[in-house]
Design a protein around this motif. Sequence first.
Motif, PDB file in Angstrom:
ATOM      1  N   GLY A  18      40.099  39.374  43.127  1.00 39.99           N
ATOM      2  CA  GLY A  18      40.379  39.988  44.426  1.00 39.99           C
ATOM      3  C   GLY A  18      41.866  40.132  44.645  1.00 39.99           C
ATOM      4  N   ASN A  19      42.349  39.662  45.784  1.00 40.20           N
ATOM      5  CA  ASN A  19      43.776  39.739  46.091  1.00 40.20           C
ATOM      6  C   ASN A  19      44.565  38.564  45.533  1.00 40.20           C
ATOM      7  N   GLN A  20      43.859  37.631  44.887  1.00 44.83           N
ATOM      8  CA  GLN A  20      44.540  36.499  44.283  1.00 44.83           C
ATOM      9  C   GLN A  20      45.119  36.917  42.932  1.00 44.83           C
ATOM     10  N   LYS A  21      46.066  36.155  42.432  1.00 49.73           N
ATOM     11  CA  LYS A  21      46.646  36.458  41.127  1.00 49.73           C
ATOM     12  C   LYS A  21      45.740  35.982  39.998  1.00 49.73           C
ATOM     13  N   PHE A  22      44.948  34.964  40.264  1.00 51.86           N
ATOM     14  CA  PHE A  22      44.028  34.460  39.253  1.00 51.86           C
ATOM     15  C   PHE A  22      42.878  33.739  39.952  1.00 51.86           C
ATOM     16  N   GLY A  23      41.896  33.313  39.164  1.00 53.89           N
ATOM     17  CA  GLY A  23      40.761  32.593  39.734  1.00 53.89           C
ATOM     18  C   GLY A  23      39.650  33.525  40.183  1.00 53.89           C
ATOM     19  N   ILE A  24      38.707  32.981  40.924  1.00 55.65           N
ATOM     20  CA  ILE A  24      37.517  33.717  41.353  1.00 55.65           C
ATOM     21  C   ILE A  24      37.469  33.769  42.874  1.00 55.65           C
ATOM     22  N   SER A  25      37.359  34.966  43.417  1.00 56.78           N
ATOM     23  CA  SER A  25      37.240  35.159  44.856  1.00 56.78           C
ATOM     24  C   SER A  25      35.766  35.153  45.243  1.00 56.78           C
ATOM     25  N   SER A  26      35.353  34.210  46.069  1.00 52.56           N
ATOM     26  CA  SER A  26      33.952  34.158  46.502  1.00 52.56           C
ATOM     27  C   SER A  26      33.590  35.406  47.302  1.00 52.56           C
ATOM     28  N   GLU A  27      34.555  35.951  48.008  1.00 48.79           N
ATOM     29  CA  GLU A  27      34.307  37.166  48.787  1.00 48.79           C
ATOM     30  C   GLU A  27      33.980  38.348  47.868  1.00 48.79           C
ATOM     31  N   VAL A  28      34.761  38.501  46.798  1.00 49.95           N
ATOM     32  CA  VAL A  28      34.509  39.579  45.840  1.00 49.95           C
ATOM     33  C   VAL A  28      33.174  39.361  45.139  1.00 49.95           C
ATOM     34  N   LEU A  29      32.899  38.117  44.741  1.00 51.15           N
ATOM     35  CA  LEU A  29      31.625  37.802  44.080  1.00 51.15           C
ATOM     36  C   LEU A  29      30.445  38.187  44.962  1.00 51.15           C
ATOM     37  N   ASP A  30      30.495  37.808  46.222  1.00 52.45           N
ATOM     38  CA  ASP A  30      29.383  38.097  47.125  1.00 52.45           C
ATOM     39  C   ASP A  30      29.237  39.600  47.358  1.00 52.45           C
ATOM     40  N   ASN A  31      30.367  40.315  47.388  1.00 53.79           N
ATOM     41  CA  ASN A  31      30.316  41.767  47.559  1.00 53.79           C
ATOM     42  C   ASN A  31      29.670  42.427  46.347  1.00 53.79           C
ATOM     43  N   PHE A  32      30.080  42.004  45.147  1.00 57.56           N
ATOM     44  CA  PHE A  32      29.463  42.521  43.932  1.00 57.56           C
ATOM     45  C   PHE A  32      27.965  42.238  43.921  1.00 57.56           C
ATOM     46  N   ALA A  33      27.608  40.998  44.246  1.00 60.34           N
ATOM     47  CA  ALA A  33      26.204  40.599  44.217  1.00 60.34           C
ATOM     48  C   ALA A  33      25.365  41.461  45.161  1.00 60.34           C
ATOM     49  N   ARG A  34      25.895  41.741  46.337  1.00 54.53           N
ATOM     50  CA  ARG A  34      25.166  42.566  47.309  1.00 54.53           C
ATOM     51  C   ARG A  34      24.963  43.977  46.762  1.00 54.53           C
ATOM     52  N   GLN A  35      26.015  44.540  46.167  1.00 55.86           N
ATOM     53  CA  GLN A  35      25.898  45.886  45.601  1.00 55.86           C
ATOM     54  C   GLN A  35      24.931  45.915  44.416  1.00 55.86           C
ATOM     55  N   LEU A  36      24.969  44.873  43.601  1.00 59.07           N
ATOM     56  CA  LEU A  36      24.085  44.811  42.438  1.00 59.07           C
ATOM     57  C   LEU A  36      22.625  44.689  42.867  1.00 59.07           C
ATOM     58  N   ASN A  54      40.864  37.023  34.643  1.00 59.67           N
ATOM     59  CA  ASN A  54      41.270  36.311  35.856  1.00 59.67           C
ATOM     60  C   ASN A  54      41.483  34.822  35.602  1.00 59.67           C
ATOM     61  N   ILE A  55      41.029  34.350  34.433  1.00 62.38           N
ATOM     62  CA  ILE A  55      41.183  32.941  34.084  1.00 62.38           C
ATOM     63  C   ILE A  55      42.100  32.767  32.882  1.00 62.38           C
ATOM     64  N   PHE A  56      41.836  33.539  31.823  1.00 65.48           N
ATOM     65  CA  PHE A  56      42.665  33.420  30.619  1.00 65.48           C
ATOM     66  C   PHE A  56      42.511  34.674  29.776  1.00 65.48           C
ATOM     67  N   ARG A  57      43.629  35.185  29.305  1.00 66.13           N
ATOM     68  CA  ARG A  57      43.625  36.336  28.408  1.00 66.13           C
ATOM     69  C   ARG A  57      44.138  35.896  27.043  1.00 66.13           C
ATOM     70  N   GLY A  58      43.368  36.193  25.998  1.00 64.08           N
ATOM     71  CA  GLY A  58      43.731  35.764  24.657  1.00 64.08           C
ATOM     72  C   GLY A  58      45.083  36.272  24.202  1.00 64.08           C
ATOM     73  N   ILE A  59      45.364  37.554  24.467  1.00 62.50           N
ATOM     74  CA  ILE A  59      46.635  38.135  24.032  1.00 62.50           C
ATOM     75  C   ILE A  59      47.793  37.471  24.765  1.00 62.50           C
ATOM     76  N   ALA A  60      47.634  37.260  26.066  1.00 61.86           N
ATOM     77  CA  ALA A  60      48.677  36.602  26.844  1.00 61.86           C
ATOM     78  C   ALA A  60      48.888  35.173  26.363  1.00 61.86           C
ATOM     79  N   GLY A  61      47.825  34.563  25.839  1.00 61.10           N
ATOM     80  CA  GLY A  61      47.939  33.201  25.347  1.00 61.10           C
ATOM     81  C   GLY A  61      48.919  33.057  24.205  1.00 61.10           C
TER      82      GLY A  61
END
Length: 236
Positions: A18-36, A54-61
């Motif tokens: 979502g608007n965070q730089k990393f991690g999981i937004s519960s708001e975005v998750l719930d929005n996706f779930a509703r649409q799905l 949003n958690i880890f990118r191999g190339i960035a690692g």
Amino acid sequence: MLKYKRILLKLSGEALAGNQKFGISSEVLDNFARQLKEVHDLGVELAIVIGGGNIFRGIAGQEQGFDRATGDTLGILATIMNAIALQNSIEKMGVPTRVLTAVQMPEIAEPYIRRRAIRHLEKGRIIILAGGTGNPYFTTDSGGALRALEIGADILAKGTKVNGVYDKDPQKFADAVKFDNISFDETLSKDLKVMDAAALSLCRENDLPVIVFNILEDGNIKRMVNGEEIGTIVKN
């Protein structure tokens, strides 16, 4: 009238932040779930491949001192974390959902077996295909293309933060031009970064169309399966 009966939806991990730089937004998750759920209720057979950026990118690692294979392995685990979180949100909506992984972790999710995945779809379950291809050096775009072909999807739908394919980055250039339709050959020759070259080549060789659309705009998944003109279609 549904245009697509069985789709493979490729979600970027970054979208879950979502608007965070990393991690999981519960708001975005719930929005996706509703649409799905809304799309599932129409009778669409829905498979999802999710990234882990949003958690880890191999190339960035690699910039942090990880070798590529180790970094990609961590990225694979990140996709599984996202898959379990998304499964939880979808099942709260009352839709049966299964996570199938390309790497063995039976206490957490089912192993990916093609026939089992197809059977889940036929039974009306949403499936989330985690772990990419299970191998380093392959992106989740490649995993999405591979799984879409394996399950016989009508289209590979790539949900992103932008509303289609442009000739250059629309977030950086105000004069960027959007394509409504574009061929695989043109996408590859212009290096438009729709997906990585391996994934695009796989889709081109097997005549699997790709649609790129804004997943964050409410209702776009339903518009896409109904064949409304959104995003960009990439095909032969």
